[in-house]
Structure formats: C-alpha cells, structure tokens
Scaffold this active site. Structure first.
Site, PDB file in Angstrom:
ATOM      1  N   LYS A  20       0.858  -1.190   0.000  1.00 12.09           N
ATOM      2  CA  LYS A  20       0.000   0.000   0.000  1.00 12.09           C
ATOM      3  C   LYS A  20       0.885   1.228   0.000  1.00 12.09           C
ATOM      4  CE  LYS A  20      -4.467   0.934   0.119  1.00 12.09           C
ATOM      5  NZ  LYS A  20      -5.579   0.108  -0.376  1.00 12.09           N
TER       6      LYS A  20
HETATM    7  P1  NAD Z   1     -13.179   7.650  -3.033  1.00 12.45           P
HETATM    8  O1  NAD Z   1     -12.166   8.678  -2.828  1.00 12.45           O
HETATM    9  O2  NAD Z   1     -13.662   7.394  -4.418  1.00 12.45           O
HETATM   10  O3  NAD Z   1     -14.477   7.943  -2.119  1.00 12.45           O
HETATM   11  C1  NAD Z   1     -14.456   8.097  -0.733  1.00 12.45           C
HETATM   12  C2  NAD Z   1     -15.840   8.598  -0.316  1.00 12.45           C
HETATM   13  O4  NAD Z   1     -15.947   8.582   1.096  1.00 12.45           O
HETATM   14  C3  NAD Z   1     -16.124  10.013  -0.774  1.00 12.45           C
HETATM   15  O5  NAD Z   1     -17.455  10.081  -1.238  1.00 12.45           O
HETATM   16  C4  NAD Z   1     -15.983  10.828   0.511  1.00 12.45           C
HETATM   17  O6  NAD Z   1     -16.721  12.012   0.475  1.00 12.45           O
HETATM   18  C5  NAD Z   1     -16.521   9.822   1.499  1.00 12.45           C
HETATM   19  N1  NAD Z   1     -16.181  10.075   2.898  1.00 12.45           N
HETATM   20  C6  NAD Z   1     -14.996  10.379   3.443  1.00 12.45           C
HETATM   21  N2  NAD Z   1     -15.150  10.503   4.762  1.00 12.45           N
HETATM   22  C7  NAD Z   1     -16.430  10.277   5.055  1.00 12.45           C
HETATM   23  C8  NAD Z   1     -17.203  10.251   6.249  1.00 12.45           C
HETATM   24  N3  NAD Z   1     -16.649  10.483   7.423  1.00 12.45           N
HETATM   25  N4  NAD Z   1     -18.507   9.978   6.176  1.00 12.45           N
HETATM   26  C9  NAD Z   1     -19.079   9.714   4.978  1.00 12.45           C
HETATM   27  N5  NAD Z   1     -18.405   9.715   3.843  1.00 12.45           N
HETATM   28  C10 NAD Z   1     -17.094   9.989   3.866  1.00 12.45           C
HETATM   29  O7  NAD Z   1     -12.583   6.325  -2.363  1.00 12.45           O
HETATM   30  P2  NAD Z   1     -12.979   4.813  -2.644  1.00 12.45           P
HETATM   31  O8  NAD Z   1     -12.038   4.266  -3.646  1.00 12.45           O
HETATM   32  O9  NAD Z   1     -14.451   4.693  -2.864  1.00 12.45           O
HETATM   33  O10 NAD Z   1     -12.579   4.161  -1.253  1.00 12.45           O
HETATM   34  C11 NAD Z   1     -13.487   4.073  -0.158  1.00 12.45           C
HETATM   35  C12 NAD Z   1     -13.080   2.905   0.724  1.00 12.45           C
HETATM   36  O11 NAD Z   1     -13.082   1.711  -0.072  1.00 12.45           O
HETATM   37  C13 NAD Z   1     -11.667   3.016   1.310  1.00 12.45           C
HETATM   38  O12 NAD Z   1     -11.639   2.426   2.583  1.00 12.45           O
HETATM   39  C14 NAD Z   1     -10.834   2.200   0.346  1.00 12.45           C
HETATM   40  O13 NAD Z   1      -9.634   1.721   0.924  1.00 12.45           O
HETATM   41  C15 NAD Z   1     -11.817   1.089   0.051  1.00 12.45           C
HETATM   42  N6  NAD Z   1     -11.496   0.351  -1.162  1.00 12.45           N
HETATM   43  C16 NAD Z   1     -11.534   0.946  -2.385  1.00 12.45           C
HETATM   44  C17 NAD Z   1     -11.204   0.193  -3.504  1.00 12.45           C
HETATM   45  C18 NAD Z   1     -11.256   0.765  -4.880  1.00 12.45           C
HETATM   46  O14 NAD Z   1     -11.044   0.013  -5.847  1.00 12.45           O
HETATM   47  N7  NAD Z   1     -11.554   2.038  -5.063  1.00 12.45           N
HETATM   48  C19 NAD Z   1     -10.842  -1.167  -3.380  1.00 12.45           C
HETATM   49  C20 NAD Z   1     -10.838  -1.732  -2.120  1.00 12.45           C
HETATM   50  C21 NAD Z   1     -11.165  -0.974  -1.018  1.00 12.45           C
END
Ligand code: NAD
Length: 427
Positions: free
Chosen positions: A117
């Site tokens: 990561k």
């Molecule tokens: P992203 O940046 O696309 O979106 C994050 C979202 O969370 C945004 O809408 C933001 O406004 C919101 N957010 C942040 N803090 C918040 C809070 N306190 N309350 C409510 N909403 C909040 O990121 P993502 O890629 O969707 O990642 C989100 C989660 O999914 C993370 O934990 C990431 O590690 C995990 N994840 C993502 C992927 C991927 O392929 N994108 C894969 C595995 C895991």
C-alpha cells in the site's frame, strides 16, 4: 476525485490505531489455526517500507515538502499489490495496516499477489491538477526502485483515480525507457486499463452481499440499504445493489448525508453529486449525519468511506443484519465481536472489497498478454472468484466456529504460510 475533510470518531476506550488493529485480527486467527511462532513473526510485519520526503513546486512558486510511504507487506505468493491513498490523515501505521490487509485479501480471492500500500499526506481538494501531477510524478519516481510489473503494482485508493495512475505509469515508463502499462492498474481503458475495473470493488461487494443474503435468508430485492461514503466504492455499490432490486434508503459523503425511506433515485443522485460535488441538498431527501446513517433501521449497511466507523461507541445502536465492508477497516475488533455475538453477518473488508484487486489482477494479466477482454468476460470471471471466495470463507468460519473475519484471516494465513514455508526462509 472526491475531496473532503474526514471526521475521525473519538473513542476513549479502544484501540483505533489501524496497524495495531490489523495485528490483533491477525493474532486472533493465527492462534485459532495454530500458526507456528516463527511464521507468525514473519507474517505480522511488513517485508519492507519506504518513507519519503517529496518536495513539490506549488503554483505560487513556493516549495512544499509532502510525506509519503510505500509499504510492501508480503511477496510470498507473487508481486506485491495495493493502492495509493492521498489523504491528510494518512499515517505510516495506516499504510502498514492497509498493506497487510492487501496480502490477506489477495490470498482470499486466490490471486497470485502479495500485499502493499502507498500513501501521501496531502489534501487533494486544496491542490491544483498541476500540483497533483508534480506530486504524483515525484512520488512515482521515488518509489520506482521498488515497484515494477513483477515487483509491486500500485492502484487507486481514496482520492486517487485513473488519471493519477496514468501519471505514475508515464513516469515509470519514461525513467525505464519502455512503455510499461502493467506497472499500475486502474488506468484509463485507452492506456491498457481493464473494462469493469472502475466498478469492480462495488460489483464484487454485490456478489458477496448476494451470497450473504442466501445464507441469512434475507431477500436482496426486498432489502433496505444504507451506504456511508459515495465515491468509487459507495456510489457504484448504490447503483448496483439498487439494480439488484434493493432499496437504497440513505447515503452520505464527507460533507453530508441524505435519507429517503421510500428509496433514493441513485442515477439522479450520481448526476447531482457530479454537478454539486456532494450528495447534500438532493431533492426529495432529508438530511442525516454520517454517524446517524450507520444506526438506521435497515437490512444491509455498507460502510464505504474510511476506518473506525463502527466502534464501541455506536455498535449497540447498529441495526443492520448484514454489514458489507466496502471500506477497509471500518469496524474495530471490539465492535466486531459484539456484532458477531448479536448474530449480525459482517462480510469483512478483506473479502467484501476484494473485487477491486481481483479485476486489477485481470488488468495486469491483460496488459502482460497485450490481449484484452470485454466487460462481460471480466464480470463473469469476477463473479466466479467472489462467489467461491465467499463460500471458502464461510466454510472456514464454520469449521473453526469463528466469525467471518477470523474465518477469512485463517483461510488467507493458511495460503500465505503455505507459500512462505514452501519457498523457505532465505538464506
Ligand atoms: P473515493 O475517494 O472514491 O471515495 C471516498 C468517499 O468517502 C467520498 O465520497 C468521501 O466524500 C466519502 N467520505 C470520506 N469521509 C467520510 C465520512 N466520514 N462519512 C461519509 N463519507 C465519507 O474512495 P474509494 O475508492 O471509494 O474508497 C473508499 C473505501 O473503499 C476506502 O476504505 C478504500 O480503501 C476502500 N477500497 C476501495 C477500492 C477501490 O477500488 N476504489 C478497493 C478496495 C477498497
């Protein structure tokens, strides 16, 4: 790329350091499956890590130095794999935890990768696109000695996207004298990205939710769903779970939350978010806080934002019957065991969001072969992998009489330990 401040819930009584949480989860499972002490020591620590100071010329001519990390937890089963997070709250311990979760995740879906990561402490909402490009290229250059198509393959995570991946791919390619699309995944499709990668985390989450519904007897097409986070994982999960017939009653982003018990029009909400930058003020909805959203009466809760959202502070108020952790680390271990005692089915992050890395693996395979698949092909393969992974984790949890998270860890530890033992400790 969404941008926002993230409130971290305050708890006085429990451990919220993500790496210590990851170690506790690991130790619980290692104990249950009787992992020998030597391998326990090997597998609970990261293999190696880079800590970086990244000087960047800002648009106003000033110079700022950003802190960045790349952590490789394990390469026992193949090259390291894991996303890069841009966020003001990034810490070394968070990146270490996320790297170890990648190792277990890749093992659960049985793809030939280890875990890594990366992260940069920065606030993309306060930076121009040019500043972000310079920061990204400097970071890519600094980590390029340890990344590569057969060493370590980054991908997007919170607040990074396909544009950031394109800059990393270009920087790596320029400094290695050959175009190297397979050094990152999550690229735009016209640069060797895979169809279906953008939706993969959410689609994988849908497949395991479907399996969990079968096991718990919940009808997905009659289920009510609340989703915290409306970015790549959360917004697309809302769309896909809605298309499967469920009613999305509430969503939130870092600025606001909205509720409509009769169901939100997700397609219209996505347009609203693109236009206004937030879900706030969506017509025919009532405002709700992100914290209250977690406590709503609903069948399925999907935390899709950040760590430590379900803690001892609020676990007694959580009413969902299935929790699908699209986010990494949203539930603390103490809250987790209470949910388990109450019979709530928690689909742990290392299973629930593994669709993203699975299609990243497909992207890497396609890049190396220089032969590309259509989206139906990608989705069918993803479905097979996720359904099998859920069933393997569920069977392991039953066999050891443990919750799904510990079952997932036991399955993963067994696969990684087998590879490590078989390769041997060198020299
Ligand atoms: P992203 O940046 O696309 O979106 C994050 C979202 O969370 C945004 O809408 C933001 O406004 C919101 N957010 C942040 N803090 C918040 C809070 N306190 N309350 C409510 N909403 C909040 O990121 P993502 O890629 O969707 O990642 C989100 C989660 O999914 C993370 O934990 C990431 O590690 C995990 N994840 C993502 C992927 C991927 O392929 N994108 C894969 C595995 C895991």
């Amino acid at each position: 790329m969404a941008t926002a401040r993230v409130p971290v819930p305050i708890s006085t009584s429990e451990e919220l350091n993500p790496f210590r949480i990851a170690m506790r989860q690991f130790d619980t499972a290692a104990e249950k499956c009787g992992l020998e002490p030597g391998l326990r020591e090997v597998l609970r620590r990261p293999r190696r890590a880079l800590s970086l100071s990244l000087p960047v010329k800002m648009d106003d001519g000033s110079i700022r130095v950003f802190e960045g990390f790349r952590v490789q937890h394990s390469n026992a089963r193949g090259p390291c794999k894991g996303g890069i997070r841009y966020h003001p709250n990034v810490t070394y311990d968070e990146v270490k935890a996320l790297a170890s979760w990648m190792t277990w995740k890749c093992a659960i879906v049985n793809i030939p990768f280890g875990g890594a990561k990366g992260g940069i402490v920065c606030d993309p909402r306060r930076m121009s696109k040019d500043e972000l490009e310079r920061l990204t290229r400097r970071y890519a250059y600094e980590i390029s000695p340890i990344i590569g198509p057969h060493q370590d393959i980054p991908a997007p995570d919170v607040y990074t996207d396909s544009q950031v991946m394109a800059w990393i791919m270009d920087t790596y390619s320029m400094t290695h004298g050959a175009s190297s699309p397979s050094v990152v995944t999550g690229k735009p499709t016209f640069l060797g990205g895979s169809f279906g990668r953008n939706e993969a985390t959410a689609r994988g989450c849908l497949f395991v939710i479907r399996s969990a519904c079968e096991v718990t007897g919940i009808k997905l097409n009659r289920a009510t769903v609340a989703i915290q986070g409306f970015g790549n994982a959360g917004a697309i999960a809302a769309e896909l779970v809605g298309q499967a017939g469920a009613t999305i009653i509430a969503v939130s982003d870092s600025r606001a939350g909205i509720l409509n018990r009769a169901g939100l029009d997700v397609a219209a909400l996505m347009e609203h978010k693109v236009k206004t930058g937030s879900v706030a003020g969506f017509p025919n909805s009532d405002p709700i806080s992100s914290e209250a959203l977690l406590e709503l009466q609903c069948d399925i809760l999907i935390p899709a934002a950040l760590e430590n959202q379900i803690t001892l502070e609020n676990v007694d108020h959580i009413k969902a019957r299935i929790i699908a952790e699209a986010a990494n680390g949203p539930t603390t271990p103490d809250a987790d065991s209470i949910l388990h005692q109450r019979g709530v089915m928690v689909i742990p992050d290392i299973l629930a969001n593994a669709g993203g890395v699975t299609v990243s693996y497909f992207e890497w395979v396609q890049d190396l072969q220089e032969l590309f698949w259509d989206e139906d092909d990608v989705n069918r393969r993803l479905e097979r992998v996720m359904v099998k992974a859920f069933s393997d984790v569920h069977a392991t949890a039953k066999k050891y009489n443990v919750d799904m998270r510990t079952g997932a860890y036991i399955l993963a530890i067994d696969r990684v330990a087998t590879a490590t033992r078989s390769r041997g400790i060198w020299p």
